[in-house]
Design a protein around this motif. Structure first.
Motif, PDB file in Angstrom:
ATOM      1  N   GLY A 104      26.937  18.746  35.423  1.00 32.65           N
ATOM      2  CA  GLY A 104      26.543  17.769  36.425  1.00 32.65           C
ATOM      3  C   GLY A 104      26.427  18.374  37.810  1.00 32.65           C
ATOM      4  N   VAL A 105      27.357  19.253  38.169  1.00 31.17           N
ATOM      5  CA  VAL A 105      27.296  19.921  39.473  1.00 31.17           C
ATOM      6  C   VAL A 105      26.123  20.901  39.498  1.00 31.17           C
ATOM      7  N   ARG A 106      25.981  21.655  38.433  1.00 27.40           N
ATOM      8  CA  ARG A 106      24.916  22.661  38.379  1.00 27.40           C
ATOM      9  C   ARG A 106      23.531  22.028  38.468  1.00 27.40           C
ATOM     10  N   SER A 107      23.378  20.852  37.851  1.00 23.53           N
ATOM     11  CA  SER A 107      22.068  20.192  37.843  1.00 23.53           C
ATOM     12  C   SER A 107      21.817  19.356  39.093  1.00 23.53           C
ATOM     13  N   GLY A 108      22.864  19.144  39.920  1.00 22.64           N
ATOM     14  CA  GLY A 108      22.687  18.369  41.133  1.00 22.64           C
ATOM     15  C   GLY A 108      23.036  16.901  40.994  1.00 22.64           C
ATOM     16  N   ARG A 109      23.426  16.455  39.782  1.00 24.00           N
ATOM     17  CA  ARG A 109      23.811  15.049  39.626  1.00 24.00           C
ATOM     18  C   ARG A 109      25.138  14.760  40.311  1.00 24.00           C
ATOM     19  N   VAL A 114      36.771  28.228  36.873  1.00 23.49           N
ATOM     20  CA  VAL A 114      35.550  27.449  36.705  1.00 23.49           C
ATOM     21  C   VAL A 114      34.593  28.250  35.827  1.00 23.49           C
ATOM     22  N   PRO A 115      34.163  27.697  34.688  1.00 21.50           N
ATOM     23  CA  PRO A 115      33.354  28.474  33.735  1.00 21.50           C
ATOM     24  C   PRO A 115      31.872  28.524  34.066  1.00 21.50           C
ATOM     25  N   ASP A 116      31.529  28.905  35.284  1.00 14.35           N
ATOM     26  CA  ASP A 116      30.113  28.991  35.653  1.00 14.35           C
ATOM     27  C   ASP A 116      29.998  29.850  36.892  1.00 14.35           C
ATOM     28  N   ASP A 117      29.204  30.929  36.792  1.00 12.04           N
ATOM     29  CA  ASP A 117      29.046  31.850  37.921  1.00 12.04           C
ATOM     30  C   ASP A 117      28.283  31.223  39.077  1.00 12.04           C
ATOM     31  N   ARG A 177      31.684  23.341  43.615  1.00  6.54           N
ATOM     32  CA  ARG A 177      30.351  22.947  44.081  1.00  6.54           C
ATOM     33  C   ARG A 177      29.382  24.077  43.766  1.00  6.54           C
ATOM     34  N   ARG A 178      28.087  23.804  43.855  1.00  9.03           N
ATOM     35  CA  ARG A 178      27.089  24.842  43.633  1.00  9.03           C
ATOM     36  C   ARG A 178      27.147  25.885  44.745  1.00  9.03           C
ATOM     37  N   ASP A 179      26.947  27.128  44.368  1.00 10.94           N
ATOM     38  CA  ASP A 179      26.991  28.178  45.390  1.00 10.94           C
ATOM     39  C   ASP A 179      25.786  28.135  46.312  1.00 10.94           C
TER      40      ASP A 179
END
Length: 310
Positions: free
Chosen positions: A136-141, A151-154, A274-276
């Motif tokens: 959801g964070v990565r996609s902007g929702r 956090v499992p996302d670079d 949050r997104r980088d």
């Protein structure tokens, strides 16, 4: 005609739903309209993006590549709108995600502080497991999400909040076995340890803390900490309970026994992700500070219920 953001949005919805009807409902558009946009997108790119199956769709290899790029484009557009939305700090609208083992214990205190800072702020909260929140964070929702580290996302930035220690919870009778010495996590017997369903990061953290190699040794199945606490208070095993949950769960189950662990207490570390690529005009610091303040207040209550060293 050029590729449009609407087409990319509809394509991502189709990829996520794997079905034209469900994708149309998710995108709040009619199925024929969504189907037409997908066909036009395929025509513009000169490739088939999906294989149309009797009961859904499957992405082609080209579709997989377009999906990756579409998500990136839509996230960049969301970052653009977010930069304008957050230009005055924490104001306007906030889409916040929270993992289930934090939400019922921290949200009441955190949201009251956030709203008190700006009554006009529109809050939208989603409770879900880590993988869904990260997506959801990565996609902007979602603008941000409260999760446990790592956090499992670079592509995400984590802003540390608090350390949330684990205590051992069970019936007084079961905990009497540790009357002479405080327990060590590694000494817990796998057969008496109750944990959450697969997918909950808290279950994986508990397995790691106790040095257990896999889920096969442990009775899993509860979907909430409230269920676990009710079971162990009635004598059905033991569980690891985060401090943040103590005020709520002890009030709900007064017979729940609690013990601190010996030595360095095991803990999870919570963070705001949050997104980088998202711009921080002060809103991240404001939000992190308000959540941390609320968490420290709840932890203070927890340490009165089960004092460190007790």
């Amino acid at each position: 005609m050029k590729v449009t953001l609407r087409q990319l949005h509809y394509f991502v919805a189709l990829a996520d739903a794997a079905h034209f009807g469900r994708a149309a409902a998710r995108a709040n558009v009619s199925q024929p309209a969504l189907s037409l946009q997908i066909k036009e997108l395929e025509a513009q790119l000169g490739v088939d993006l999906v294989d149309r199956l009797p009961r859904g769709v499957r992405l082609t290899r080209a579709g997989q590549e377009v999906l990756t790029r579409a998500r990136r484009v839509l996230a960049e557009v969301d970052d653009l709108t977010q930069a304008i939305r957050w230009r005055d700090g924490l104001s306007g609208q906030l889409n916040l995600g929270v993992i289930p083992t934090v939400a019922p214990y921290l949200l009441p205190a955190a949201l009251s502080r956030i709203r008190a800072r700006d009554l006009s702020l529109e809050l939208r909260v989603r409770e879900a497991q880590t993988a869904q929140l990260v997506e959801g964070v990565r996609s902007g929702r979602l603008d941000a999400a409260i999760v446990a580290l790592p956090v499992p996302d670079d592509g995400l930035v984590a802003h540390p909040l608090v350390e949330d220690r684990f205590v051992l919870a069970g019936s007084e009778r079961r905990l009497a076995a540790y009357a002479d010495a405080l327990p060590d996590p590694a000494s817990l017997r796998a057969g008496e340890l109750l944990l959450l369903d697969e997918g909950h990061c808290l279950a994986d953290q508990a397995l790691e803390v106790c040095g257990l190699p896999g889920r096969g040794q442990v009775d899993l199945g509860a979907s909430s900490l409230a269920t676990l606490c009710g079971l162990v208070a009635a004598g059905f095993g033991l569980t690891l309970l985060p401090e943040l949950a103590l005020p709520v769960e002890r009030a709900a189950a007064p017979d729940l026994g609690l013990l601190r662990f010996a030595g360095t207490e095991p803990a999870r570390r919570l963070a705001l992700a949050r997104r980088d690529t998202s711009r921080d005009d002060g809103w991240v610091g404001d939000l992190t500070g308000l959540i941390e303040e609320a968490a420290q207040d709840v932890l203070s209550q927890a340490r009165q219920i089960c004092p460190p060293g007790a």
